[in-house]
Design a protein around this motif. Structure first.
Motif, mmCIF file in Angstrom:
data_model
loop_
_atom_site.group_PDB
_atom_site.id
_atom_site.type_symbol
_atom_site.label_atom_id
_atom_site.label_comp_id
_atom_site.label_asym_id
_atom_site.label_seq_id
_atom_site.Cartn_x
_atom_site.Cartn_y
_atom_site.Cartn_z
ATOM 1 N N GLY A 25 0.764 -1.382 0.170
ATOM 2 C CA GLY A 25 0.027 -0.103 0.065
ATOM 3 C C GLY A 25 0.910 1.298 0.103
ATOM 4 N N ALA A 26 1.964 1.205 0.855
ATOM 5 C CA ALA A 26 2.606 2.247 0.910
ATOM 6 C C ALA A 26 3.393 2.691 -0.393
ATOM 7 C CB ALA A 26 3.777 2.271 1.852
ATOM 8 N N ALA A 27 3.885 1.624 -1.154
ATOM 9 C CA ALA A 27 4.507 1.648 -2.664
ATOM 10 C C ALA A 27 3.350 2.177 -3.472
ATOM 11 C CB ALA A 27 5.150 0.183 -3.033
ATOM 12 N N ALA A 28 2.414 1.459 -3.479
ATOM 13 C CA ALA A 28 1.179 2.177 -4.349
ATOM 14 C C ALA A 28 1.015 3.667 -4.124
ATOM 15 C CB ALA A 28 -0.076 1.267 -4.210
ATOM 16 N N GLN A 29 0.994 4.060 -3.013
ATOM 17 C CA GLN A 29 0.493 5.462 -2.630
ATOM 18 C C GLN A 29 1.734 6.374 -3.246
ATOM 19 O OE1 GLN A 29 -1.132 6.656 1.197
ATOM 20 N NE2 GLN A 29 -1.085 4.387 1.648
ATOM 21 N N ILE A 30 3.096 5.804 -3.125
ATOM 22 C CA ILE A 30 4.313 6.662 -3.594
ATOM 23 C C ILE A 30 4.016 6.647 -5.113
ATOM 24 C CG2 ILE A 30 6.794 6.611 -3.886
ATOM 25 C CD1 ILE A 30 6.728 5.477 -1.111
ATOM 26 N N ASN A 31 3.812 5.695 -5.928
ATOM 27 C CA ASN A 31 3.544 5.769 -7.177
ATOM 28 C C ASN A 31 2.328 6.463 -7.614
ATOM 29 O OD1 ASN A 31 5.626 3.760 -7.352
ATOM 30 N ND2 ASN A 31 4.433 2.070 -7.581
ATOM 31 N N LEU A 32 1.268 6.497 -6.985
ATOM 32 C CA LEU A 32 0.301 7.365 -6.994
ATOM 33 C C LEU A 32 0.677 8.666 -7.023
ATOM 34 C CD1 LEU A 32 -2.746 7.806 -7.947
ATOM 35 C CD2 LEU A 32 -3.144 7.735 -5.341
ATOM 36 N N LEU A 434 -5.478 1.286 3.966
ATOM 37 C CA LEU A 434 -6.769 1.061 3.492
ATOM 38 C C LEU A 434 -7.006 2.079 2.254
ATOM 39 C CD1 LEU A 434 -8.637 -1.076 4.165
ATOM 40 C CD2 LEU A 434 -7.014 -0.758 6.044
ATOM 41 N N GLN A 435 -6.139 3.164 2.052
ATOM 42 C CA GLN A 435 -6.363 4.056 0.685
ATOM 43 C C GLN A 435 -5.876 3.337 -0.361
ATOM 44 O OE1 GLN A 435 -4.434 7.558 2.337
ATOM 45 N NE2 GLN A 435 -6.179 8.321 3.057
ATOM 46 N N SER A 436 -5.198 2.015 -0.287
ATOM 47 C CA SER A 436 -4.583 1.143 -1.364
ATOM 48 C C SER A 436 -5.457 0.182 -1.614
ATOM 49 C CB SER A 436 -3.252 0.792 -0.986
ATOM 50 O OG SER A 436 -2.767 -0.074 -1.929
ATOM 51 N N PRO A 437 -6.000 0.266 -3.112
ATOM 52 C CA PRO A 437 -6.856 -0.884 -3.356
ATOM 53 C C PRO A 437 -6.216 -2.245 -3.175
ATOM 54 C CG PRO A 437 -6.935 0.920 -5.055
ATOM 55 C CD PRO A 437 -6.033 1.095 -4.040
ATOM 56 N N ALA A 438 -5.162 -2.479 -3.408
ATOM 57 C CA ALA A 438 -4.254 -3.789 -3.153
ATOM 58 C C ALA A 438 -4.200 -4.188 -1.618
ATOM 59 C CB ALA A 438 -2.634 -3.538 -3.545
ATOM 60 N N VAL A 439 -4.062 -3.226 -1.080
ATOM 61 C CA VAL A 439 -4.068 -3.744 0.573
ATOM 62 C C VAL A 439 -5.892 -4.296 0.857
ATOM 63 C CG1 VAL A 439 -3.901 -2.810 2.982
ATOM 64 C CG2 VAL A 439 -2.583 -2.246 1.314
ATOM 65 N N VAL A 440 -6.688 -3.327 0.256
ATOM 66 C CA VAL A 440 -8.153 -3.563 0.599
ATOM 67 C C VAL A 440 -8.325 -5.195 -0.073
ATOM 68 C CG1 VAL A 440 -10.729 -3.204 0.139
ATOM 69 C CG2 VAL A 440 -8.848 -1.358 0.446
ATOM 70 N N ALA A 441 -7.977 -5.290 -1.266
ATOM 71 C CA ALA A 441 -8.374 -6.694 -1.809
ATOM 72 C C ALA A 441 -7.443 -7.897 -1.097
ATOM 73 C CB ALA A 441 -7.808 -6.609 -3.270
ATOM 74 N N GLY A 442 -6.313 -7.451 -0.666
ATOM 75 C CA GLY A 442 -5.451 -8.574 0.261
ATOM 76 C C GLY A 442 -6.179 -8.847 1.292
ATOM 77 N N LEU A 443 -6.849 -7.993 2.135
ATOM 78 C CA LEU A 443 -7.891 -8.156 3.229
ATOM 79 C C LEU A 443 -8.936 -8.939 3.031
ATOM 80 C CD1 LEU A 443 -7.221 -5.029 5.127
ATOM 81 C CD2 LEU A 443 -6.124 -7.012 5.881
ATOM 82 N N TRP A 566 -18.076 -5.850 3.204
ATOM 83 C CA TRP A 566 -17.807 -4.176 3.299
ATOM 84 C C TRP A 566 -16.366 -3.997 2.489
ATOM 85 C CZ3 TRP A 566 -13.434 -3.164 7.138
ATOM 86 C CH2 TRP A 566 -13.210 -2.109 7.056
ATOM 87 N N LEU A 567 -15.516 -4.754 2.589
ATOM 88 C CA LEU A 567 -14.123 -4.703 2.125
ATOM 89 C C LEU A 567 -14.365 -4.530 0.438
ATOM 90 C CD1 LEU A 567 -11.878 -7.034 4.014
ATOM 91 C CD2 LEU A 567 -11.779 -4.478 3.750
ATOM 92 N N VAL A 568 -15.303 -5.240 -0.073
ATOM 93 C CA VAL A 568 -15.537 -5.176 -1.581
ATOM 94 C C VAL A 568 -16.258 -3.765 -1.640
ATOM 95 C CG1 VAL A 568 -16.919 -6.063 -3.271
ATOM 96 C CG2 VAL A 568 -15.730 -7.745 -1.700
ATOM 97 N N TRP A 569 -17.118 -3.169 -0.956
ATOM 98 C CA TRP A 569 -17.675 -2.176 -0.921
ATOM 99 C C TRP A 569 -16.934 -0.854 -1.124
ATOM 100 C CZ3 TRP A 569 -18.486 2.144 2.500
ATOM 101 C CH2 TRP A 569 -19.158 2.978 2.110
ATOM 102 N N VAL A 570 -15.783 -1.259 -0.102
ATOM 103 C CA VAL A 570 -14.728 -0.018 0.087
ATOM 104 C C VAL A 570 -13.906 -0.107 -1.303
ATOM 105 C CG1 VAL A 570 -12.573 0.499 1.187
ATOM 106 C CG2 VAL A 570 -14.711 -0.157 2.629
ATOM 107 N N LEU A 571 -13.594 -1.321 -1.655
ATOM 108 C CA LEU A 571 -12.866 -1.208 -3.039
ATOM 109 C C LEU A 571 -13.510 -0.632 -4.214
ATOM 110 C CD1 LEU A 571 -10.069 -3.027 -4.168
ATOM 111 C CD2 LEU A 571 -12.002 -3.835 -5.713
#
Length: 759
Positions: A25-32, A434-443, A566-571
């Motif tokens: 998630g941190a890496a995804a945010q840096i790329n974003l 949780l601002q990273s879709p990858a983290v939400v999908a992993g959870l 809930w996680l699918v809704w967040v994603l």
């Protein structure tokens, strides 16, 4: 297989998913940030951006501009063939960006190219700007829509390969967009241009830009400039088109800090030669010789180099500031919440009283965190574990200690990661992962596995070697430790009462004090279970182990599946409906793999399991990008309803909107929220949807703003930090002439109405 062994494997998956997802998630945010981020320079606030297409797309949309990378290749790409790329910027009304010489203030747009081998980029072919007066100053720049074209040179070494259909062009652009305030913005653009096809969709825009680019005048000994009386420049330009004779021309020097930009010039025609007296800047710091200038009329321009006769007088000394002011400016830049965090040695330790109060707030907040809905699924696992060791006091105590250590260590690790990202310049807050879709999908995948295991669909033990299965007997406390890790993974998005102020304080504390607050927060979360494990009455109150435990275990699968919903809704809020559908398809394929591998036997497993695994691999390859791709988010430029109206009472928050409304005398209520914050959603559907609360807002003419932090947004992060907060929910009532009133995280109707009564 025993419940304890199941817990161990589930918890092992949890720690791998939570720590790996946090890093991803941190890496995804840096790329974003590198794709669509915005900086923070001096005046103004950073502007949030969103790509209109896929990550690295050709369009970036901000609050103030729409920027797009476009191309013109009518004959394809090859040596000797014309090839132009350009950044087309469409400004919102009253906003502008700058020319190569911005005038008295501003910064020119800059482009940094990443090109295919064998292709080189030239300089921006700047169109003729317009002069924009601002009080006793003036700038040179562009309004409405402007295309900044760049010629590309294709060398004979360009070789895309026999199968290549497209050439990929990438540019990182930075620009300063201003109205009365100035906002630095940036974006990374990627465009694929056909090698053999025709690209001419924006032919008209490139033709207009070519017409607006100044034409070079022939060199002439009559085009001169001479300093007159030390404070003006007498200019003579020959060779201009005859059609311009008698017209008033605009004068644009390409060199900054030479003329007094806002001053009027006196001009006339001496036969075919245009003459003018141009006031020099009292703070002139440049002495160009020759001096490149552009003369313009009706959007067309002509460029020449003026020979400066007799040279330039000495320039004014560079302006300086006192050492004290310079130190103050540096300190202000470090503490101003911009993109660069203050270095560790610039952080001051909190007074003992403040630090102890923050520790107490974190401890109490951690206790209350056990009552937050996001923690309920993990409580199910703890209840099952408590039930198993009902009459084993030693196992109870070891389990309680191990669970506490797992929670505290995980909070320290997450806190260290958050502080490290901040120190590196990332604008992050509590729940950032949780601002990273990858983290939400992993959870979501993790909780699907846990739910299937609790429901009895599969058992890990049947597939384990005996050497691994025997570890359960030698290390029984590992289950409790890893369950603590899982508790932190699901509890981290939540902010309980008393937590907000303590977490917000960590941004300004040295590492030791900041991490101690995270440790106190973890201790508070684990404290009820630690105490219960040492109190015999708790064990005596538990029923004896029996068949009911298996029923309880299977029942507890349903909170896990509810968490997946809930996680699918967040994603879906982040990646859109297509991303949510792709995640659901992957979860179904994952469940099929688990069923085939763990439940089937013999030939059935040998046939079905490889098919299931292959289906999961193919779906992951094709659909995973849809899951992790952040959907374009259109930034509303106008209100979607009037404040207080029953049909659409909420407006989208923007960084400068509260100040604008307060300046008009209107109170403002801001809901800092996120889709992954369960407490936020509960407050939104109860207290903030209550008819009496909405009527109170309307009666007091309160503007309702919603700041959605579901996606990474540096502006919202900075606003939260300004309120001394580090996560959501946060509810703030602003009133003209008063300090902001921050309400509690668990919002009640009476609290809101009492706050409105103070207006």
């Amino acid at each position: 297989m025993s419940i304890t062994r199941s817990q161990r494997w589930l918890s092992t998956l949890a720690i791998a998913a939570s720590l790996g997802a946090a890093s991803l998630g941190a890496a995804a945010q840096i790329n974003l940030k590198s794709l669509t981020g915005s900086g923070s320079l001096g005046a103004g606030h950073a502007s949030g951006m969103s790509s209109a297409g896929a990550a690295g797309g050709s369009t970036v949309i901000t609050d103030h501009v729409r920027a797009e990378l476009v191309a013109q290749a009518p004959d394809g790409i090859g040596p000797g063939k014309p090839l132009w790329l350009g950044l087309q910027i469409t400004h919102q009304p009253e906003w502008h960006t700058y020319w190569k010489n911005p005038g008295d203030s501003g910064l020119p747009t800059q482009l940094e190219w990443k090109l295919p081998e064998g292709i080189d980029a030239g300089e921006i072919a700047w169109p003729v700007p317009q002069k924009m007066p601002l009080g006793n100053l003036a700038n040179y720049g562009y309004e409405n829509t402007v295309l900044l074209p760049v010629p590309m040179t294709v060398a004979s070494t360009f070789n895309p390969g026999p199968l290549a259909k497209d050439a990929t062009f990438e540019v990182h652009a930075t620009w300063l967009v201003c109205r009365k305030e100035c906002i630095p913005e940036e974006g990374t653009f990627t465009l694929q241009v056909p090698v053999n096809g025709t690209t001419a969709l924006h032919a008209t825009a490139f033709e207009d830009a070519a017409k607006a680019h100044p034409k070079d005048l022939p060199a002439s000994e009559h085009s001169t400039a001479k300093v007159a009386d030390g404070n003006a420049l007498d200019v003579r330009v020959a060779g201009l088109p005859a059609a311009l004779k008698g017209k008033t021309l605009s004068f644009f020097p390409e060199t900054e800090s030479v003329i007094e930009t806002a001053a009027d010039i006196t001009q006339q025609w001496d036969g075919d030669v245009w003459t003018a007296r141009v006031p020099l800047s009292p703070q002139r710091s440049e002495s160009p010789s020759p001096m490149p200038v552009v003369l313009a009329s009706d959007g067309a321009g002509w460029r020449t180099h003026l020979t400066v006769a007799d040279g330039w007088p000495s320039t004014a000394p560079a302006a300086t500031v006192s050492p004290a002011l310079e130190a103050a400016l540096k300190a202000n830049a470090q503490l101003g919440g911009g993109a660069t965090a203050a270095p560790a040695n610039a952080l001051n330790a909190a007074p003992m009283g403040t630090w102890l109060a923050a520790l107490l707030g974190a401890l109490v907040g951690g206790l209350i965190l056990n009552l937050m809905p996001c923690v309920f699924p993990v409580l199910a696992i703890k209840v099952v574990g408590f039930a198993q060791h009902t009459h084993d006091r030693r196992a109870h105590r070891l389990g309680g200690i191990a669970y506490t250590v797992g929670v505290v260590v995980s909070f320290l690790a997450l806190g260290a990661l958050m502080l490290g990202l901040r120190a590196a310049g990332e604008a992050v807050g509590w729940g950032f992962q949780l601002q990273s879709p990858a983290v939400v999908a992993g959870l979501a995948a993790l909780f699907t596995i846990i739910g299937l295991n609790l429901a009895g669909v599969f058992e890990f033990g049947s597939m384990l070697p005996s050497s691994l299965a025997s570890m359960q007997a030698r290390h029984p406390v590992a289950d409790s430790f890893l369950t603590g890790v899982l508790a932190v993974a699901v509890a981290s998005p939540c902010t309980a009462p008393f937590m907000g102020a303590s977490l917000g304080l960590t941004a300004s504390l040295p590492a030791v004090q900041a991490l101690s607050i995270f440790a106190a927060l973890g201790l508070g979360l684990a404290l009820p279970y630690l105490l219960a494990s040492f109190i015999p009455a708790v064990a005596r109150a538990m029923p004896r182990p029996g068949a009911w435990m298996d029923t309880l275990r299977r029942f507890m699968a349903f909170p896990m599946f509810a968490t997946v919903v809930w996680l699918v809704w967040v994603l879906g809020q982040q990646s859109g409906i297509n991303g949510a559908a792709a995640l659901l398809a992957l979860l179904v394929a994952l469940a099929m793999v688990i069923w085939a591998v763990f439940s089937l036997q013999g030939r059935s497993r040998m046939v079905v399991a490889p098919i299931a695994v292959l289906a999961l691999v193919v779906l992951s390859w094709s659909m995973a990008p849809r899951v992790t791709q952040m959907q374009a988010q259109s930034v509303p430029l106008a209100a979607h309803g009037e404040p207080g109206s029953s049909s659409a009472p909420w407006l989208a928050w923007q960084s400068d909107l509260p100040d604008q409304l307060l300046a008009q005398g209107q109170p403002v209520f801001v809901d800092f929220t996120a889709a992954w914050c369960v407490t936020c959603q509960y407050n939104k559907t109860t207290t903030l949807a209550d008819a009496s609360v909405l009527e109170g807002f309307s009666r007091k003419n309160v503007a309702l703003l919603r700041a959605d932090w579901t996606r990474r947004d540096p502006q919202i992060t900075a606003a939260l930090r300004g309120l001394g907060r580090s996560g959501v929910p946060v509810y703030v009532l602003y009133a003209p002439g008063k300090q902001p009133l921050v309400l509690t995280e668990l919002l009640s109707k009476s609290e809101v109405l009492d706050a409105l009564a103070t207006l």
